[in-house]
Design an enzyme around this catalytic site. Structure first.
Site, PDB file in Angstrom:
ATOM      1  N   SER A   1      59.581   6.670   6.819  1.00 28.55           N
ATOM      2  CA  SER A   1      61.047   6.627   6.788  1.00 28.55           C
ATOM      3  C   SER A   1      61.656   7.787   7.579  1.00 28.55           C
ATOM      4  CB  SER A   1      61.549   6.693   5.341  1.00 28.55           C
ATOM      5  OG  SER A   1      61.336   7.994   4.835  1.00 28.55           O
TER       6      SER A   1
ATOM      7  N   ASP B   1      61.015   3.196   8.902  1.00 23.74           N
ATOM      8  CA  ASP B   1      61.795   2.655   7.787  1.00 23.74           C
ATOM      9  C   ASP B   1      63.132   3.394   7.643  1.00 23.74           C
ATOM     10  OD1 ASP B   1      62.054   0.999   5.511  1.00 23.74           O
ATOM     11  OD2 ASP B   1      61.279   2.563   4.191  1.00 23.74           O
TER      12      ASP B   1
HETATM   13  O1  G3H Z   1      62.190   1.218   2.176  1.00 25.94           O
HETATM   14  C1  G3H Z   1      61.468   1.554   1.227  1.00 25.94           C
HETATM   15  C2  G3H Z   1      61.573   0.930  -0.058  1.00 25.94           C
HETATM   16  O2  G3H Z   1      62.696   0.184  -0.207  1.00 25.94           O
HETATM   17  C3  G3H Z   1      60.954   1.615  -1.213  1.00 25.94           C
HETATM   18  O3  G3H Z   1      61.778   1.748  -2.351  1.00 25.94           O
HETATM   19  O4  G3H Z   1      60.876   3.774  -3.462  1.00 25.94           O
HETATM   20  O5  G3H Z   1      62.183   2.125  -4.705  1.00 25.94           O
HETATM   21  O6  G3H Z   1      59.907   1.543  -3.916  1.00 25.94           O
HETATM   22  P1  G3H Z   1      61.145   2.325  -3.673  1.00 25.94           P
HETATM   23 ZN    ZN Z   2      64.273   0.782   1.272  1.00 27.14          ZN
END
Ligand code: G3H
Ligand code: ZN
Length: 282
Positions: free
Chosen positions: A50, A83
């Protein structure tokens, strides 16, 4: 097995009504664990980095190159995805580095601006051969605020895909990012309506908050790419805590990070089993 295009993993999963696990990487150990877990499951997988993780590392290239190297050495198809990128420059850097795909997240902008900026990014990425995911209807929680009430409108989602040319769409259907409990209430009817209206694969964000049974039902109703980050961090940290608590003399970081890595690999294998199970209605 070469680094694989995200579309080459996600498109066949749509036709087979199966889910694709997309797991977030922060440390190198995450990438190694996710690939080991996918190899044990015999499933393809998406490694995601990310914008926030890139910020933590201070730059994309060192961590991004390491993740790409792990993917290239895998025995199953592995895609590498950027991401929640909000900066087009970071998207272009990732594509240049060899990432398979990106998520350009302009969901904080109003509809018109989201369409305009996303369409520009899509044109650039497609020219470079990269697959693009975007988000419509903000999935909350990234700012620490639990906001599961937001919903994506199916008609608007279909228009958004046509106007931007995106390859996949992240939609808001009841999840919220960074949940520590797996009890989010998903709107399955909405997932089915979105599946019917939207011509590209659907992406479930904030999937750490969704239990196994509801993950299966979400896939059965039309979700394909399932993004999980926080849940694996919980598994990792629990194992690290246990290793440190068991031995007060432990100072070699490999001993406790290795325990975290082993625990995450096992959980990835288990989750991929849940995601690839053939739906009961098939
Ligand atoms: O983009 C990443 C996800 O949406 C992860 O979300 O940390 O709630 O699993 P999370
Ligand atoms: Zn996400």
């Amino acid at each position: 097995m070469p680094l694989t295009g995200t579309g080459a993993i996600v498109t066949p999963a749509v036709s087979a009504a199966r889910g694709v696990g997309a797991f977030n990487v922060i440390q190198l150990e995450h990438a190694q664990a996710i690939v080991a877990g996918a190899e044990a499951a015999g499933s393809p997988v998406v490694l995601q980095l990310s914008e926030n993780a890139v910020r933590y590392h201070g730059a994309l290239a060192p961590v991004g190159s390491a993740v790409l190297a792990v993917a290239r050495a895998a025995e199953v198809p592995v895609a590498v995805h950027l991401d929640h990128a909000t900066r087009p420059e970071l998207v272009y850097e990732a594509v240049e580095l060899g990432f398979s795909s990106v998520m350009f997240d302009a969901s904080a902008l109003d509809y018109e601006e989201n369409v305009r900026t996303t369409a520009e990014v899509v044109a650039h990425c497609h020219a470079a051969g990269a697959w693009v995911e975007a988000e419509l209807g903000k999935v909350g929680g990234k700012d620490g605020v639990h906001a599961p009430g937001v919903r994506t409108d199916p008609g608007e989602a279909a228009a958004f895909v046509t106007a931007t040319g995106v390859d996949a769409l992240a939609v808001a259907v009841g999840t919220s990012h960074a949940m520590l409990t797996r009890d989010a209430a998903l709107d399955f009817e909405l997932i089915a309506a979105l599946r019917k209206a939207v011509p590209v694969p659907l992406v479930l964000h904030g999937s750490s908050g969704v239990g196994d049974e509801h993950l299966s039902r979400a896939i059965e109703h039309g979700m394909t790419k399932v993004n999980i980050a926080t849940h694996l961090n919980k598994v990792f940290t629990t194992a690290v805590r246990r290793a440190l608590a068991e031995n007060a003399e432990l100072v070699d970081t490999r001993r406790y990070l290795g325990a975290g890595r082993t625990a995450v690999a096992g959980e990835v294998t288990r989750l991929l089993g849940v995601l690839k199970a053939v739906p009961s209605t098939a």
